[in-house]
Design a protein around this motif. Structure first.
Motif, PDB file in Angstrom:
ATOM      1  N   ALA A 256       2.229  -3.636   4.652  1.00 15.55           N
ATOM      2  CA  ALA A 256       2.710  -3.163   3.349  1.00 15.55           C
ATOM      3  C   ALA A 256       1.597  -3.207   2.307  1.00 15.55           C
ATOM      4  O   ALA A 256       1.480  -2.299   1.466  1.00 15.55           O
ATOM      5  CB  ALA A 256       3.897  -4.016   2.898  1.00 15.55           C
ATOM      6  N   HIS A 257       0.780  -4.239   2.362  1.00 12.68           N
ATOM      7  CA  HIS A 257      -0.340  -4.370   1.426  1.00 12.68           C
ATOM      8  C   HIS A 257      -1.273  -3.160   1.524  1.00 12.68           C
ATOM      9  O   HIS A 257      -1.660  -2.575   0.509  1.00 12.68           O
ATOM     10  CB  HIS A 257      -1.092  -5.659   1.733  1.00 12.68           C
ATOM     11  CG  HIS A 257      -2.236  -5.942   0.817  1.00 12.68           C
ATOM     12  ND1 HIS A 257      -2.249  -7.021  -0.044  1.00 12.68           N
ATOM     13  CD2 HIS A 257      -3.421  -5.300   0.610  1.00 12.68           C
ATOM     14  CE1 HIS A 257      -3.386  -7.022  -0.719  1.00 12.68           C
ATOM     15  NE2 HIS A 257      -4.114  -5.991  -0.336  1.00 12.68           N
ATOM     16  N   GLU A 258      -1.626  -2.809   2.758  1.00 13.15           N
ATOM     17  CA  GLU A 258      -2.555  -1.689   2.915  1.00 13.15           C
ATOM     18  C   GLU A 258      -1.893  -0.350   2.581  1.00 13.15           C
ATOM     19  O   GLU A 258      -2.519   0.523   1.974  1.00 13.15           O
ATOM     20  CB  GLU A 258      -3.121  -1.676   4.332  1.00 13.15           C
ATOM     21  CG  GLU A 258      -3.856  -2.943   4.731  1.00 13.15           C
ATOM     22  CD  GLU A 258      -4.855  -3.422   3.692  1.00 13.15           C
ATOM     23  OE1 GLU A 258      -5.420  -2.588   2.948  1.00 13.15           O
ATOM     24  OE2 GLU A 258      -5.072  -4.637   3.616  1.00 13.15           O
ATOM     25  N   LEU A 259      -0.629  -0.178   2.945  1.00 13.80           N
ATOM     26  CA  LEU A 259       0.054   1.071   2.607  1.00 13.80           C
ATOM     27  C   LEU A 259       0.216   1.226   1.098  1.00 13.80           C
ATOM     28  O   LEU A 259       0.186   2.346   0.575  1.00 13.80           O
ATOM     29  CB  LEU A 259       1.424   1.128   3.293  1.00 13.80           C
ATOM     30  CG  LEU A 259       1.403   1.308   4.813  1.00 13.80           C
ATOM     31  CD1 LEU A 259       2.824   1.281   5.367  1.00 13.80           C
ATOM     32  CD2 LEU A 259       0.700   2.613   5.197  1.00 13.80           C
ATOM     33  N   HIS A 261      -1.880   0.592  -1.024  1.00 16.38           N
ATOM     34  CA  HIS A 261      -3.136   1.135  -1.555  1.00 16.38           C
ATOM     35  C   HIS A 261      -3.176   2.665  -1.487  1.00 16.38           C
ATOM     36  O   HIS A 261      -4.021   3.286  -2.131  1.00 16.38           O
ATOM     37  CB  HIS A 261      -4.325   0.551  -0.801  1.00 16.38           C
ATOM     38  CG  HIS A 261      -4.661  -0.847  -1.214  1.00 16.38           C
ATOM     39  ND1 HIS A 261      -4.754  -1.238  -2.531  1.00 16.38           N
ATOM     40  CD2 HIS A 261      -4.919  -1.953  -0.461  1.00 16.38           C
ATOM     41  CE1 HIS A 261      -5.066  -2.530  -2.582  1.00 16.38           C
ATOM     42  NE2 HIS A 261      -5.165  -2.983  -1.349  1.00 16.38           N
ATOM     43  N   LEU A 262      -2.290   3.264  -0.732  1.00 14.50           N
ATOM     44  CA  LEU A 262      -2.243   4.728  -0.720  1.00 14.50           C
ATOM     45  C   LEU A 262      -1.812   5.265  -2.083  1.00 14.50           C
ATOM     46  O   LEU A 262      -2.137   6.398  -2.445  1.00 14.50           O
ATOM     47  CB  LEU A 262      -1.271   5.213   0.359  1.00 14.50           C
ATOM     48  CG  LEU A 262      -1.646   4.872   1.808  1.00 14.50           C
ATOM     49  CD1 LEU A 262      -0.515   5.279   2.746  1.00 14.50           C
ATOM     50  CD2 LEU A 262      -2.951   5.564   2.214  1.00 14.50           C
ATOM     51  N   ARG A 263      -1.082   4.421  -2.832  1.00 13.19           N
ATOM     52  CA  ARG A 263      -0.628   4.814  -4.170  1.00 13.19           C
ATOM     53  C   ARG A 263      -1.381   4.113  -5.281  1.00 13.19           C
ATOM     54  O   ARG A 263      -1.506   4.650  -6.380  1.00 13.19           O
ATOM     55  CB  ARG A 263       0.867   4.522  -4.302  1.00 13.19           C
ATOM     56  CG  ARG A 263       1.737   5.441  -3.439  1.00 13.19           C
ATOM     57  CD  ARG A 263       3.195   5.033  -3.482  1.00 13.19           C
ATOM     58  NE  ARG A 263       4.043   6.015  -2.780  1.00 13.19           N
ATOM     59  CZ  ARG A 263       5.293   5.772  -2.403  1.00 13.19           C
ATOM     60  NH1 ARG A 263       5.851   4.594  -2.666  1.00 13.19           N
ATOM     61  NH2 ARG A 263       5.984   6.708  -1.768  1.00 13.19           N
ATOM     62  N   GLU A 264      -1.861   2.919  -5.006  1.00  8.18           N
ATOM     63  CA  GLU A 264      -2.584   2.144  -6.022  1.00  8.18           C
ATOM     64  C   GLU A 264      -3.840   1.558  -5.395  1.00  8.18           C
ATOM     65  O   GLU A 264      -3.781   0.559  -4.687  1.00  8.18           O
ATOM     66  CB  GLU A 264      -1.700   1.019  -6.582  1.00  8.18           C
ATOM     67  CG  GLU A 264      -0.474   1.475  -7.330  1.00  8.18           C
ATOM     68  CD  GLU A 264      -0.794   2.080  -8.679  1.00  8.18           C
ATOM     69  OE1 GLU A 264      -1.899   1.828  -9.215  1.00  8.18           O
ATOM     70  OE2 GLU A 264       0.058   2.814  -9.214  1.00  8.18           O
ATOM     71  N   MET A 265      -5.003   2.186  -5.651  1.00  7.63           N
ATOM     72  CA  MET A 265      -6.257   1.693  -5.073  1.00  7.63           C
ATOM     73  C   MET A 265      -6.861   0.603  -5.957  1.00  7.63           C
ATOM     74  O   MET A 265      -7.968   0.719  -6.486  1.00  7.63           O
ATOM     75  CB  MET A 265      -7.248   2.844  -4.901  1.00  7.63           C
ATOM     76  CG  MET A 265      -6.885   3.801  -3.769  1.00  7.63           C
ATOM     77  SD  MET A 265      -6.919   2.996  -2.137  1.00  7.63           S
ATOM     78  CE  MET A 265      -8.680   2.680  -1.943  1.00  7.63           C
ATOM     79  N   VAL A 275       3.858  -3.073  -3.576  1.00  2.94           N
ATOM     80  CA  VAL A 275       4.049  -3.910  -2.387  1.00  2.94           C
ATOM     81  C   VAL A 275       5.487  -4.418  -2.342  1.00  2.94           C
ATOM     82  O   VAL A 275       6.138  -4.422  -1.288  1.00  2.94           O
ATOM     83  CB  VAL A 275       3.062  -5.099  -2.376  1.00  2.94           C
ATOM     84  CG1 VAL A 275       3.331  -6.001  -1.168  1.00  2.94           C
ATOM     85  CG2 VAL A 275       1.625  -4.611  -2.347  1.00  2.94           C
ATOM     86  N   GLY A 276       6.005  -4.822  -3.515  1.00  2.00           N
ATOM     87  CA  GLY A 276       7.379  -5.308  -3.577  1.00  2.00           C
ATOM     88  C   GLY A 276       8.410  -4.256  -3.212  1.00  2.00           C
ATOM     89  O   GLY A 276       9.459  -4.568  -2.647  1.00  2.00           O
ATOM     90  N   GLN A 277       8.113  -3.000  -3.535  1.00  3.72           N
ATOM     91  CA  GLN A 277       9.028  -1.930  -3.148  1.00  3.72           C
ATOM     92  C   GLN A 277       8.989  -1.694  -1.638  1.00  3.72           C
ATOM     93  O   GLN A 277      10.016  -1.432  -1.010  1.00  3.72           O
ATOM     94  CB  GLN A 277       8.673  -0.642  -3.889  1.00  3.72           C
ATOM     95  CG  GLN A 277       9.043  -0.659  -5.369  1.00  3.72           C
ATOM     96  CD  GLN A 277       8.850   0.702  -6.017  1.00  3.72           C
ATOM     97  OE1 GLN A 277       8.300   1.623  -5.407  1.00  3.72           O
ATOM     98  NE2 GLN A 277       9.302   0.833  -7.257  1.00  3.72           N
ATOM     99  N   LEU A 278       7.788  -1.782  -1.078  1.00  5.70           N
ATOM    100  CA  LEU A 278       7.648  -1.579   0.360  1.00  5.70           C
ATOM    101  C   LEU A 278       8.214  -2.744   1.161  1.00  5.70           C
ATOM    102  O   LEU A 278       8.771  -2.555   2.251  1.00  5.70           O
ATOM    103  CB  LEU A 278       6.175  -1.387   0.728  1.00  5.70           C
ATOM    104  CG  LEU A 278       5.498  -0.124   0.210  1.00  5.70           C
ATOM    105  CD1 LEU A 278       4.006  -0.178   0.477  1.00  5.70           C
ATOM    106  CD2 LEU A 278       6.099   1.114   0.875  1.00  5.70           C
ATOM    107  N   LEU A 279       8.057  -3.958   0.626  1.00  3.96           N
ATOM    108  CA  LEU A 279       8.484  -5.158   1.353  1.00  3.96           C
ATOM    109  C   LEU A 279       9.041  -6.174   0.353  1.00  3.96           C
ATOM    110  O   LEU A 279       8.339  -7.086  -0.078  1.00  3.96           O
ATOM    111  CB  LEU A 279       7.301  -5.761   2.128  1.00  3.96           C
ATOM    112  CG  LEU A 279       7.620  -6.932   3.053  1.00  3.96           C
ATOM    113  CD1 LEU A 279       8.519  -6.487   4.209  1.00  3.96           C
ATOM    114  CD2 LEU A 279       6.327  -7.550   3.610  1.00  3.96           C
ATOM    115  N   PRO A 280      10.311  -6.040  -0.031  1.00  2.46           N
ATOM    116  CA  PRO A 280      10.906  -7.012  -0.957  1.00  2.46           C
ATOM    117  C   PRO A 280      10.784  -8.436  -0.409  1.00  2.46           C
ATOM    118  O   PRO A 280      10.970  -8.678   0.781  1.00  2.46           O
ATOM    119  CB  PRO A 280      12.371  -6.566  -1.032  1.00  2.46           C
ATOM    120  CG  PRO A 280      12.339  -5.109  -0.688  1.00  2.46           C
ATOM    121  CD  PRO A 280      11.249  -4.976   0.355  1.00  2.46           C
ATOM    122  N   GLY A 281      10.441  -9.368  -1.299  1.00  2.00           N
ATOM    123  CA  GLY A 281      10.299 -10.755  -0.884  1.00  2.00           C
ATOM    124  C   GLY A 281       9.042 -11.054  -0.110  1.00  2.00           C
ATOM    125  O   GLY A 281       8.976 -12.024   0.649  1.00  2.00           O
TER     126      GLY A 281
END
Length: 301
Positions: A256-259, A261-265, A275-281
């Protein structure tokens, strides 16, 4: 992947590194735990087996009924400092400070020094327990569980159980003769772990991509010494194969951290929100990775 005072956690990179013309790269890094703040005391090694640096000498004081042996090194520093070295407690002192004052400084700090000695020794013992024995019956971490190595040239290399959901004590069979050497066992295990990393990481990436609609250019395994993962502005992702030692929630966090970065470099507040949207908690997995002591992982070289 361990508790010591003032310990620095593994950190995210301070800035994006250039990965080529017009391409930025963000990395998730890890580091070996450094000496604690203010220096640490360590049990002194046997002076007969340690080669001291030029000008250094062994000294010993008695404090609180215990002997504290240390290496004294003179320097241009203005104060007396304590640190851990391979030879144990090392005290660095200005050239003009007399030996009696140095001994008094060690005695004054003896309670703190002895406490740190116990912590240091306890950590050494934990690492010794976790150290992989490359032999029949050795253990190693896989997806957060401890699996046992067994050698049998008549069997195919693989886990006797569900490789996607291992349990403590599951057997990793290696297609090797009983007299196989350390290097052969280690290389066979590494090849199997890397194969599992490709399957597990690929599946987790597909899951996240399908759920979010994000797209990547390509991904591959990394053997980087100091990075858990990285993502370029072109959508190329690297994931360190050593993550296969960790539980699935930690692997998901790095993915999730690396993905993100596709939106926020960057590593701004917006990035962490992504990151929180991709992986809550995600915070518990992130904190577990930051607390991790890399020295506790199996050593393959």
């Amino acid at each position: 992947m361990p508790a010591r005072a003032a310990r620095r956690p593994a950190r995210d990179p301070a800035a994006a590194a250039a990965a080529g013309a017009g391409s930025a790269q963000l990395e998730l890094t890890f580091e070996a735990p450094p000496p604690e703040a203010h220096g640490l005391a360590a049990p002194a090694a046997d002076p007969r087996t340690v080669e001291l640096p030029p000008g250094a000498r062994w000294r010993e004081v008695v404090a609180d009924g215990q002997r504290i042996r240390f290496v004294l090194q003179r320097s241009r520093r203005r104060t007396i400092g304590f640190m851990i070295a391979d030879d144990g407690l090392r005290v660095t002192a200005p050239r003009w400070v007399v030996l009696a004052d140095i001994d008094d400084a060690v005695r004054e700090k003896s309670r703190w020094i002895l406490s740190k000695l116990r912590d240091w020794q306890a950590r050494k013992e934990r690492l010794a327990l976790n150290r992989t024995r490359w032999e029949n019956g050795g253990e190693l971490p896989y997806l957060g569980r401890r699996v046992t190595l067994r050698l049998d040239a008549q069997r195919a290399t693989g886990l006797a159980g569900d490789p996607a959901a291992p349990a403590d004590g599951d057997v990793l069979w290696l297609a090797l003769p009983a007299d196989a050497g350390v290097a052969r066992i280690r290389d066979t295990v590494q090849a199997w772990l890397q194969g599992q990393a490709r399957q597990v990481f690929g599946a987790r990436l597909e899951l996240f991509l399908a759920r979010t609609g994000l797209r990547i250019n390509r991904w591959r395994l990394s053997s980087a010494a100091t990075r858990w993962g990285s993502c370029t502005s072109e959508g190329n992702i690297l994931l360190n194969w050593r993550l296969i030692h960790f539980p699935l929630d930690v692997i998901d966090y790095v993915v999730a951290h690396e993905l993100a970065h596709l939106r926020e470099m960057n590593h701004s507040a917006d990035f962490w929100a992504e990151v929180g949207q991709l992986l809550p908690g995600f915070e518990s997995a992130r904190d577990a990775l930051r607390r991790h002591d890399p020295a506790s992982l199996p050593q393959f070289r």
